[in-house]
Design a protein around this motif. Structure first.
Motif: not given
Length: 398
Positions: A18-19, A177-179, A183-184, A155-157
C-alpha cells in the motif's frame, strides 16, 4: 526461517505494498494533474515519468540488497532495509511539501529520491514474501500485493489529490509522509521482528537470471504489453483537466476508480486467468485498452464525446483494464521466475515495466505538447492493437 504467523506476514507485506503504491499514485496520477493546474506545460509534465528511473535501474542493486538481506550466516535483514527505505521516503515527502509544484525540476528531483527508497524496499518486500509464505499461502500474498496496490493508488492518486484541492500541496504531502510510517509498522513490528540466525548456501545472481530463456522471453512480453497499456496514461489526467475537470472531482474519480474498479477488476482478472489462461486475458486487456484510447482521441479531437463518457473511460482504462491485464502479466512473471532467487528475477521484469513506462511517458508528453492529445491517443491505440499478435507470438508454448 522460523515459522511466522501468516496473518503477520500478509498484513506486513500488504502495508508495504500500500505504501509503495501511495507513492506511485502521488507521482503518476496526482502530480501531473496538480502541475497542469499550476500552469506547467505538457512537455514538462511528461518529465514526471523520469521519476520511474530508480524502478528501471533497481536490478543493478537488487543482487546487492539480496546478499545484504540474506547473509551466508546471520539474521534476515529485511527489517533493516525496510526501515531505512521507509524513513527516506517519508523524509522526502516532507521536503516535497515545501516545494512549489509549478517549479518542476526541484520537485521531480526530490520525488526521484523517494522512488529510489521505495524501489529498494520493494526488493526486500518481494523476497521476504516469497521465502516466508508457504506455497499454499502464495495466493494470499498475491492478493495482498494486488489489493495493496489499488488501495495505495486510491489514496495516492485520489485522496491525496482531493486533500490537495482542499488544503494545498504541502499539507497533503506532509500527511502522506506520516501515513507511510504508519503503513510500515505492521512489517517492522510484526512480520519481520526477531528473525533467527540462519545458514544460507545460495547466492542470488543476475547472470544466472539473464541466462534463462524463460526470463528473456518475459522481458520481451513485459516491454510489448507495457508499451501498449501504459505509455499514454500520464496524459489522461491533463486531458480531463483541460476539458474542465477540477482537482476535487478528478481526485474522487482516481480514488473511487482505483479502489472499487481496480480491485474488482483484479479479482475478476484472477478468476479469468484460472478459467481461460494468461494469453486470453492479456489479449482481451489489450483490445479493451485500444478501444479506450481511441475514445480519448475522439474526445480530444471532437466535441461529440460528453465529459461523463470520457471520465468513465478514464476510470476503466487507468484502473479496470490495467488491473485486469496486469494480474495476468504478473501471474506469468511468477511462472518465469526462479524460486531460488525470485527477488532478482521479479525485479528484472519490473525494471523492464518501468523502463518502458518511463520512455513511453516522456514521449507521450512530447507528442501531446507538439501535436495535441488526438494524435497521441490515436498512435497509442494503434500500438495496443498491434501488440496483440506480438504478445501471442512471445507467449506461445515452446
Amino acid at each position: 526461517m522460523r515459522p511466522v504467523s501468516s496473518t503477520y506476514v500478509i498484513s506486513g507485506i500488504a502495508g508495504l505494498y500500500v505504501a509503495q503504491s501511495v507513492i506511485g499514485g502521488v507521482t503518476w496520477s496526482a502530480l501531473p494533474a496538480i502541475m497542469r493546474l499550476n500552469g506547467v506545460p505538457l512537455d514538462r509534465i511528461g518529465l514526471v515519468s523520469l521519476i520511474a528511473l530508480p524502478w528501471v535501474l533497481k536490478f543493478l542493486w537488487a543482487g546487492a540488497i539480496e546478499r545484504y538481506r540474506l547473509p551466508p550466516v546471520g539474521r534476515n535483514r529485511s527489517r533493516t532495509v525496510v526501515a531505512a527505505g521507509g524513513i527516506v521516503s517519508a523524509a522526502g515527502l516532507l521536503v516535497a511539501g515545501f516545494l512549489d509544484p509549478a517549479v518542476a525540476l526541484p520537485l521531480l528531483a526530490c520525488l526521484t529520491v523517494v522512488a529510489f527508497a521505495a524501489a529498494t524496499v520493494d526488493i526486500a518486500c518481494d523476497g521476504f514474501a516469497v521465502e516466508t509464505l508457504a506455497r499454499k499461502q502464495h495466493g494470499w500474498g498475491n492478493a495482498a500485493q494486488v489489493g495493496g496496490a489499488y488501495l495505495g493508488s486510491a489514496i495516492g492518486g485520489g485522496l491525496f489529490l482531493y486533500l490537495s484541492g482542499l488544503y494545498g500541496w504541502g499539507p497533503a504531502s506532509w500527511a502522506t509522509a506520516g501515513l507511510l510510517l504508519l503503513l510500515g509498522s505492521p512489517f517492522l513490528f510484526g512480520a519481520a521482528r526477531d528473525l533467527p540466525e540462519e545458514v544460507r548456501s545460495h547466492v542470488p545472481s543476475l547472470g544466472t537470471a539473464l541466462s534463462r530463456p524463460e526470463l528473456r522471453r518475459g522481458l520481451l512480453v513485459s516491454a510489448v504489453f507495457v508499451l501498449a497499456q501504459k505509455s499514454a496514461l500520464g496524459m489522461i489526467g491533463p486531458l480531463l483537466v483541460d476539458q474542465g475537470l477540477d482537482a476535487g472531482r478528478l481526485g474522487l474519480l482516481n480514488g473511487l476508480g482505483s479502489f472499487f474498479v481496480g480491485l474488482g477488476a483484479a479479482v475478476f482478472g484472477g478468476i479469468c486467468v484460472r478459467l481461460f489462461g494468461v494469453r486470453s486475458v492479456l489479449t482481451v486487456a489489450l483490445l479493451l485498452q485500444a478501444g479506450c484510447l481511441a475514445l480519448f482521441s475522439s474526445a480530444a479531437s471532437t466535441a461529440f464525446v460528453p465529459l461523463a463518457i470520457t471520465m468513465t473511460a478514464a476510470a476503466a482504462s487507468t484502473s479496470g483494464i490495467m488491473a485486469f491485464g496486469f494480474v495476468a502479466l504478473y501471474a506469468q512473471f511468477m511462472r518465469w521466475s526462479d524460486p531460488r532467487q525470485a527477488g532478482v528475477d521479479f525485479t528484472l521484469f519490473q525494471c523492464m515495466d518501468a523502463l518502458v513506462s518511463l520512455t513511453g511517458g516522456v514521449a507521450a508528453g512530447q507528442i501531446a505538447e507538439r501535436f495535441g492529445y488526438g494524435p497521441l491517443f490515436t498512435v497509442t491505440s494503434f500500438l495496443a492493437f498491434a501488440a496483440v499478435p506480438l504478445l501471442l507470438l512471445a507467449t506461445r508454448r515452446s
